[in-house]
Design a protein around this motif. Structure first.
Motif, mmCIF file in Angstrom:
data_model
loop_
_atom_site.group_PDB
_atom_site.id
_atom_site.type_symbol
_atom_site.label_atom_id
_atom_site.label_comp_id
_atom_site.label_asym_id
_atom_site.label_seq_id
_atom_site.Cartn_x
_atom_site.Cartn_y
_atom_site.Cartn_z
ATOM 1 N N GLN A 39 -19.580 62.395 0.713
ATOM 2 C CA GLN A 39 -18.811 62.106 1.754
ATOM 3 C C GLN A 39 -18.781 60.291 1.637
ATOM 4 O O GLN A 39 -19.533 59.577 2.214
ATOM 5 C CB GLN A 39 -18.857 62.807 3.252
ATOM 6 N N LYS A 43 -12.644 59.211 3.739
ATOM 7 C CA LYS A 43 -12.867 60.071 2.856
ATOM 8 C C LYS A 43 -13.431 61.279 3.037
ATOM 9 O O LYS A 43 -14.268 61.308 3.616
ATOM 10 C CB LYS A 43 -13.306 59.842 1.560
ATOM 11 N N GLU A 44 -13.190 62.039 3.058
ATOM 12 C CA GLU A 44 -13.212 63.718 2.827
ATOM 13 C C GLU A 44 -14.278 64.185 1.733
ATOM 14 O O GLU A 44 -15.162 63.490 0.502
ATOM 15 C CB GLU A 44 -12.105 64.967 2.930
ATOM 16 N N ARG A 45 -15.270 64.888 2.749
ATOM 17 C CA ARG A 45 -16.399 65.454 2.079
ATOM 18 C C ARG A 45 -16.002 65.951 0.573
ATOM 19 O O ARG A 45 -15.189 66.985 0.623
ATOM 20 C CB ARG A 45 -17.393 66.617 2.528
ATOM 21 N N GLU A 46 -16.784 65.734 -0.291
ATOM 22 C CA GLU A 46 -15.845 66.608 -2.230
ATOM 23 C C GLU A 46 -17.072 67.331 -2.350
ATOM 24 O O GLU A 46 -18.364 66.952 -2.631
ATOM 25 C CB GLU A 46 -15.593 65.693 -2.383
#
Length: 118
Positions: A39, A43-46
């Motif tokens: 993350q 931003k979102e966790r990916e």
């Protein structure tokens, strides 16, 4: 309950390498598929990579293909993420996670910071 502890993060220059480790405790490690996520700020966790309980199957996000390698040592209850040719956009907090079944990840570590300078 599974307890996960990541290590190996740090500051590295672009083009450098890091190896992250995640040690698990609490249950039979080989029963869990393991994954790495990240993350970045804002931003979102990916998803980054995953590996089956036996270690025979691995999966990668496009962002890491050819640069990252996930592996595990079930005798040491540890999963690794070898990251090569690092880029500034790889800067993020990296988390490991454990999945017992096919319905998502059940346990998460606290994360380790990776910072890649340009």
């Amino acid at each position: 309950q599974v307890h996960l502890v990541e290590s190996g993060g740090g500051l590295v220059q672009a083009g450098g390498s890091l190896r992250l480790s995640c040690v698990a405790s609490g249950r039979t490690f080989s029963n869990y598929a393991m994954g790495w996520f990240r993350q970045a700020p804002g931003k979102e966790r990916e998803f980054v990579a995953a590996i089956s309980g036996s270690g025979n199957s691995t999966f990668y996000a496009d962002s890491g293909k050819g640069r990252f390698t996930i592996s595990r040592d079930n005798a040491k209850d540890t999963v690794y993420l070898q990251m090569n040719s690092l880029k500034p956009e790889d800067t993020a907090v990296y988390y490991c996670a454990a999945a017992m079944g096919k319905n998502g990840y059940d346990y998460w570590g606290q994360g380790t910071q990776v910072t890649v300078s340009s």
